[in-house]
Design a protein around this motif. Structure first.
Motif, short mmCIF file in Angstrom:
data_model
loop_
_atom_site.label_atom_id
_atom_site.label_comp_id
_atom_site.label_asym_id
_atom_site.label_seq_id
_atom_site.Cartn_x
_atom_site.Cartn_y
_atom_site.Cartn_z
N LYS A 156 0.83 -1.21 0.00
CA LYS A 156 0.00 0.00 0.00
C LYS A 156 0.86 1.26 0.00
N HIS A 157 1.97 1.20 0.76
CA HIS A 157 2.88 2.34 0.83
C HIS A 157 4.01 2.25 -0.19
N HIS A 158 3.94 1.24 -1.06
CA HIS A 158 4.97 1.03 -2.09
C HIS A 158 6.36 0.92 -1.47
N TYR A 159 6.40 0.22 -0.34
CA TYR A 159 7.68 0.00 0.32
C TYR A 159 8.10 -1.44 0.08
N PRO A 160 9.35 -1.67 -0.40
CA PRO A 160 9.78 -3.03 -0.76
C PRO A 160 10.08 -3.87 0.48
N ILE A 161 9.01 -4.28 1.18
CA ILE A 161 9.19 -4.98 2.44
C ILE A 161 9.00 -6.50 2.31
N LYS A 162 8.43 -6.93 1.17
CA LYS A 162 8.05 -8.33 1.04
C LYS A 162 9.24 -9.27 1.19
N ALA A 163 10.31 -9.03 0.43
CA ALA A 163 11.47 -9.93 0.48
C ALA A 163 12.12 -9.91 1.86
N LYS A 164 12.22 -8.71 2.45
CA LYS A 164 12.86 -8.58 3.76
C LYS A 164 12.04 -9.28 4.83
N PHE A 165 10.72 -9.10 4.78
CA PHE A 165 9.90 -9.70 5.81
C PHE A 165 9.75 -11.21 5.59
N THR A 166 9.82 -11.65 4.35
CA THR A 166 9.80 -13.09 4.07
C THR A 166 11.03 -13.74 4.71
N ALA A 167 12.20 -13.12 4.54
CA ALA A 167 13.42 -13.66 5.14
C ALA A 167 13.31 -13.69 6.67
N LEU A 168 12.75 -12.61 7.24
CA LEU A 168 12.60 -12.55 8.70
C LEU A 168 11.62 -13.61 9.19
#
Length: 369
Positions: free
Chosen positions: A160-172
């Motif tokens: 929603k905020h166009h922040y590239p968090i998916k890969a980082k949070f997937t790893a976490l």
């Protein structure tokens, strides 16, 4: 052996105490995140303490059976709440508007509370020997479901905020799942809360980076986030750039003061944010300048969103005539070798200044007539 486990738990608690200090002294982290973070850290410390209690009580005679039971009840009941608290740290409104997300945790709490008598999640016999219950899967399911809820909600909010968090949070998330799964498979290996402690530290770093990508005054993305986005534009994907500038902003500051100038910036930013859809990312790049980078390349749709913004701003100006108008220009990148982002941006910038000149000429014409 017991001393080794207790020592490592004390190290975890010490690390969480340091994390509390880092959160307290962090001026970038959103203030709304701090108390949920403190609660999550405190709950983690209590669960680590309860696990230490089970280690001590479980290696003693039957006199400590009730301590063993109490610590197991607390640990099993509270552990699945950690992902939910992480979700509250990220966006508490998700929990407030979706109360059913708490259902797995509530079911697990009831099953755990009845376990001392019915042996659902765990059972400790009269000789103080611990066994997993027939419904231990309830605890595992609640924990996994809460991790899934956390993952999905975080990724959606990031998108929603166009922040590239998916890969980082997937790893976490994979790190947390791997660390806690070891103890589920091998109960004598106390790895879960070391993993959770490290995850809280990594989560803090992730959210600090996330909050650091927003402008403190307007809550639009800031210049640093804009620069990162520009570096990711590789010339292969089509996009559009919109450049905006508040008209006569210096005069507003000189006439009404800088406090009102800040109010104008926040009001204009709010109008911009609600006028553009999720294909667009809005930035305040400095002063009264706003840029929008969008995946929308249909000029008709872009014009519609710009018209929507103009109408929304006009509604605000009817409530407060001191609010200014906004000039804008846009450019669409349709592909092509040798055309860089700066050329696209210059075209949008030139269009904005042409639009601004037209507005100024019209204002002068009205004043002289």
């Amino acid at each position: 052996m017991i001393e080794n486990y207790i020592a490592t738990h004390l190290i975890d608690v010490a690390a969480l105490a340091i994390l509390c200090y880092l959160i307290y002294s962090n001026n970038i982290l959103n203030q709304n995140r701090k108390w949920p973070f403190y609660i999550g850290i405190m709950l983690t410390v209590l669960i680590i303490s309860s696990e230490a209690g089970t280690i001590i009580a479980g290696n003693a005679n039957g006199d400590l059976r009730f301590l063993n039971i109490f610590c197991n009840v607390f640990g099993f009941a509270m552990s699945p709440l950690i992902p939910i608290i992480l979700l509250a740290i990220y966006d508490v409104n998700i929990l407030l508007t979706n109360k059913l997300l708490m259902l797995p945790s509530i079911v697990n709490m009831f099953a755990t509370a009845l376990s001392p008598w019915l042996g659902f999640v765990f059972y400790i016999d009269v000789n103080n020997h611990y066994e997993r219950g027939n419904l231990f899967i309830v605890f595992v399911t609640a924990y996994i479901l809460n991790l899934i809820i956390l993952f999905i909600s975080t990724v959606r909010t990031g998108q929603k905020h166009h922040y590239p968090i998916k890969a980082k949070f997937t790893a976490l998330s994979l790190f947390v799942i791997a660390g806690t799964s070891i103890q589920l498979i091998f109960p004598s290996v106390y790895s879960s809360w070391h993993s959770v402690t490290l995850s809280l530290l990594l989560y803090y770093l992730l959210l600090s980076e996330f909050d650091g990508s927003f402008d403190a005054l307007t809550r639009l993305h800031n210049r640093a986030a804009y620069d990162k986005m520009v570096n990711r534009l590789d010339g292969r994907k089509l996009y559009s750039v919109i450049v905006m500038d508040i008209n006569n902003f210096k005069e507003i500051n000189d006439t009404f003061g800088h406090d009102f100038g800040d109010t104008v910036l926040k009001k204009v930013a709010s109008v911009i944010r609600k006028s553009f859809d999720n294909s667009s990312t809005c930035y305040r790049v400095g002063g009264d300048e706003f840029y929008i980078i969008s995946s929308e390349t249909d000029p008709v749709k872009l014009e519609h969103q710009l018209k929507c913004m103009t109408n929304n701003l006009e509604k605000e100006r009817k409530n407060d005539g001191r609010l200014p108008t906004v000039s804008y220009g846009y450019s669409i990148f349709k592909g092509g070798k040798g055309i860089g982002f700066q050329e696209v941006l210059k075209e949008a910038d030139d269009q904005m200044y042409y639009f601004k000149k037209i507005q100024q000429d019209m204002k002068k014409s009205t004043q002289t007539s």
